[in-house]
Scaffold this active site. Structure first.
Site, PDB file in Angstrom:
ATOM      1  N   ASN A 234       0.818  -1.214   0.000  1.00 16.18           N
ATOM      2  CA  ASN A 234       0.000   0.000   0.000  1.00 16.18           C
ATOM      3  C   ASN A 234       0.852   1.264   0.000  1.00 16.18           C
ATOM      4  O   ASN A 234       0.350   2.362  -0.245  1.00 16.18           O
ATOM      5  CB  ASN A 234      -0.947   0.003   1.211  1.00 16.18           C
ATOM      6  CG  ASN A 234      -2.217  -0.759   0.890  1.00 16.18           C
ATOM      7  OD1 ASN A 234      -2.749  -0.649  -0.205  1.00 16.18           O
ATOM      8  ND2 ASN A 234      -2.671  -1.573   1.830  1.00 16.18           N
ATOM      9  N   MET A 332       3.294   9.340 -33.826  1.00 14.02           N
ATOM     10  CA  MET A 332       4.619   9.834 -34.234  1.00 14.02           C
ATOM     11  C   MET A 332       5.243   8.984 -35.330  1.00 14.02           C
ATOM     12  O   MET A 332       6.326   9.309 -35.833  1.00 14.02           O
ATOM     13  CB  MET A 332       5.547   9.918 -33.021  1.00 14.02           C
ATOM     14  CG  MET A 332       5.196  11.081 -32.114  1.00 14.02           C
ATOM     15  SD  MET A 332       6.079  11.034 -30.532  1.00 14.02           S
ATOM     16  CE  MET A 332       7.779  11.250 -31.038  1.00 14.02           C
ATOM     17  N   GLU A 355       4.007  -5.205  -8.549  1.00 14.83           N
ATOM     18  CA  GLU A 355       3.326  -4.675  -7.360  1.00 14.83           C
ATOM     19  C   GLU A 355       1.816  -4.894  -7.398  1.00 14.83           C
ATOM     20  O   GLU A 355       1.053  -4.081  -6.880  1.00 14.83           O
ATOM     21  CB  GLU A 355       3.626  -3.179  -7.173  1.00 14.83           C
ATOM     22  CG  GLU A 355       5.089  -2.857  -7.007  1.00 14.83           C
ATOM     23  CD  GLU A 355       5.700  -3.527  -5.784  1.00 14.83           C
ATOM     24  OE1 GLU A 355       6.492  -4.465  -5.989  1.00 14.83           O
ATOM     25  OE2 GLU A 355       5.382  -3.132  -4.657  1.00 14.83           O
TER      26      GLU A 355
END
Lengths: 375, 345
Positions: A234, A332, A355
């Site tokens: 967290n 691009m 994560e």
């Protein structure tokens, strides 16, 4: 409510910009990427110049954002040396903080976190690395996968099972965290090669073959490791959101720069609407990502973390990074394909995975909202 | 599918099994090597648009089947096949055609003039009967022969007198050269005075082959995701049992199957340019989406080259830049849909 950054934070952004200007040259970034080489020299300079001021987490956050905006691989390498240190901060004893945490914050040592396993991925509670008590030590056996700073860290915080799970539904019990010296006998490290992106960062597999760890190296209480790791996620997810913000902003920088030149070469000398809309959309995403990331950080830095907003920030930042790099690349054309944007495009995708995957973050949000009633 | 095309498809699949699947990382990251290119030629894959002794004759369906199936295993090999056949379709010198079709020499065509604005692609001119200058963004820059356009508009065949200049970053197709070329050559031939028109025609003709490559990539990478999701577990369940992954992949595979049917309809009759462009735009977008989903399903392993998924993520994006221009192609397609110039203010 005040959206204005403090002078200290503005100063950190300016220092990060100067540092990136000086050391994140395209030549260095490209070499680190192509050779999958951790930029040890730049990391050493960043520590010497104290680019990361751990006394102020806001400064850490904006420094990550700014450095990653310039180059994700180098930016993450420079800002990840204390990865996991908050576990000591919140759950370690004074001796552990003195011996392991302070040298990391002082830039003298590097830390790594060993949680993910080859068979586990997002399913942290299913880890199989074991730690068995033997006299005044624990004996660790097992392995960890996709570990950042794998070959770099002096010490690792390792999650291992110290007692059997009471039931399949309660697998998260019986897990503990240990600090393990990378030089311990039986501790093996295999560098992982051939990553899609963030190739400047060092990623490895860790192997524990009867690694003896002193009893006093257990961090916090036995059996509470899962809780410690979730608490850490967290925190770390907010820093990962800052990485996503940096990548999305980096893509925007490059698209705007290109669009100025593009206008000069277009038939009418003006920017076509499709390009204008894309810039507006990416810029809005960057702004929205920043707001949600800073909101999550604000909760955390006041010691009232909000896991719902944290997971929102992490997944939205990851998606914004992937979206922005892809969109910029499409617009691009060959200029994007042959510029450093192609590196940003490859680097961005890891944010959807590490994560906690984007899917896991979304499940956390909904489950906690149903449980707690809102963000 | 008619029998002859089934045989062809099985031939490509056998080729992949024998020579590609166990060696694809090397073939796609390093140089393919002359020996491998010769094997491609011996199978007839490099001469789908020109056969020595028989002349030029493109069966778009056969060509597309080859590209699609090569791309399932190794997109870079499919691209090499596409570039070589493009070269053979536009060059008329017998000896060069034969050498390239047999895999003894290599040839490529540069499309970058159609993708970037004037002055952004180097400068190439004829001065005193020599072609001089530099051309950026040459895909297949390691070729023996190059067809390219001059600033004055002619399409020229460069037989020699050029060398590889600055190597470009290579997001995808890493075993195919991608660099600028530096040219000082008196060994050239003007193929067409109105080179841009001819190049534009070739580029448009490649809509279906590029779509075939894209579909092959979608098939290859989605199969990897299907296989992995059936055996990999998380939280006590197979990945296939989780709705977010199963539904997203299934939805994209549904789109792929619809596009494949559309693709086979198109190649089974006279190719309509508008339909070909519809197919290319959608197939390219799908290849990117499905590669992203497949990588996500593989998690951290998908991020490593060993699992053969990340290459599709890179190659699908690279293909959509190298053979599609978001603005120019959509302007052209919009014009066909509106039956008048559209997408311009």
């Amino acid at each position: 409510m005040d959206f204005e950054l403090s002078d200290d934070v503005k100063g950190a952004i300016a220092r990060a910009k100067d540092f990136a200007d000086k050391y994140f040259t395209e030549e260095i970034a490209e070499r680190a990427d192509s050779e999958e080489q951790f930029p040890s020299d730049i990391v050493a300079i960043s520590k010497k110049e104290k680019i990361l001021d751990f006394s102020n987490p806001w400064q850490v956050l904006v420094t990550i954002e700014e450095l990653v905006r310039r180059d994700p691989g180098l930016g993450i390498s420079v800002t990840i040396s204390a990865f996991g240190a908050e576990i000591f901060m919140f759950f370690g004893n004074d001796a552990q903080k003195e011996k392991y945490m302070n040298p990391v914050f002082a830039g003298k040592k590097s830390l790594g976190l060993g949680v993910t396993e080859a068979s586990g991925g997002s399913d942290v509670a299913s880890i199989t690395t074991e730690a068995k008590l033997d006299g005044d030590s624990y004996i660790l056996n097992g392995g960890k996968m996709f570990i950042s700073n794998g070959q770099i860290a002096d010490n690792f915080l390792v999650l291992a099972r110290t007692s059997p799970a009471p039931s399949p539904e309660k697998k998260h019990r019986g897990l503990s965290v240990f600090v393990v010296d990378a030089k311990s006998p039986g501790f093996g490290i295999n560098k992982l090669h051939g990553k899609l992106g963030v190739r400047a960062t060092n990623t490895a597999e860790l192997i524990f073959d009867n690694v003896r760890v002193p009893k006093e190296n257990m961090v916090g209480e036995e059996g509470k490791g899962f809780y410690y790791i979730m608490t850490f996620f967290n925190i770390s997810r907010i820093y990962v959101a800052a990485q996503g913000l940096g990548i999305a902003h980096g893509a925007l920088d490059r698209l705007i720069e290109y669009s100025k030149k593009y206008a000069d070469h277009s038939e009418t000398g003006e920017l076509k609407e499709d390009m204008q809309l894309a810039i507006a959309e990416i810029a809005t995403r960057v702004e929205a990502t920043r707001n949600i990331t800073y909101k999550a950080a604000s909760y955390l830095f006041k010691f009232t973390p909000n896991p719902i907003v944290t997971s929102m920030a992490k997944f939205y930042a990851a998606e914004s990074a992937v979206f922005s790099t892809q969109k910029a690349m499409e617009l691009m054309s060959l200029h994007g394909l042959t510029s450093d944007l192609e590196r940003f495009f490859r680097d961005a995708k890891i944010l959807d995975i590490w994560e906690g995957t984007t899917e896991v973050e979304k499940l956390i949000i909904t489950r906690m909202m149903l449980k707690e009633g809102g963000a | 599918m008619e029998e002859e095309y089934e045989i062809l498809e099985n031939t490509v699949k056998d080729f992949n099994t024998k020579y590609v699947d166990n060696n694809s990382m090397k073939l796609e990251n390093d140089e393919m090597g002359k020996e491998f290119v010769k094997m491609l030629a011996d199978q007839g894959f490099l001469s789908m648009t020109y056969q020595p002794g028989a002349g030029k004759n493109t069966d778009i369906k056969a060509f597309s089947i080859v590209l699609e199936n090569l791309a399932k295993s190794a997109p870079a090999i499919s691209l090499k096949t596409l570039l070589t056949n493009s070269f053979l379709s536009i060059v008329n010198e017998q000896s060069i055609l034969d050498e390239v079709a047999k895999g003894e020499k290599s040839g490529t065509v540069t499309f970058s003039d159609l993708l970037v604005g004037k002055g952004q692609n180097g400068k190439l001119l004829i001065e005193n009967n020599r072609v001089k200058g530099e051309k950026q963004f040459v895909l297949g820059s390691d070729s023996d022969f190059i067809v390219t356009t001059l600033d004055t508009g002619e399409l020229v065949l460069l037989r020699s007198g050029f060398k590889v200049g600055k190597k470009h970053k290579r997001l995808g197709f890493r075993s195919v050269g991608f660099a600028s070329i530096v040219v000082d050559s008196d060994d050239f031939k003007v193929i067409d005075k109105d080179g841009t028109r001819m190049l534009q025609k070739l580029y448009e003709d490649l809509s279906v082959p590029v779509a075939a490559m894209s579909l092959g990539m979608s098939e290859g990478v989605s199969q990897k995701a299907l296989d992995y999701a059936k055996v990999r577990t998380a939280f006590g369940h197979y990945l296939k049992d989780f709705q977010p992954l199963a539904f997203e992949l299934t939805s994209q595979i549904a789109e792929m199957e619809i596009l494949k049917k559309y693709f086979h309809d198109i190649v089974s009759s006279t190719v309509n340019q508008k339909e070909a462009m519809f197919l290319k735009v959608k197939a390219l977008a799908l290849a990117k989406d499905i590669s992203k989903t497949s990588l996500q399903i593989h998690g951290g392993y998908g991020y490593l080259e060993d699992f053969g998924v990340e290459k599709f993520y890179r190659d699908s994006m690279a293909l959509s830049v190298l053979f599609h221009h978001e603005e120019k192609d959509m302007e052209k397609l919009s014009g066909m849909v509106f039956e008048s110039r559209a997408g311009f203010v």
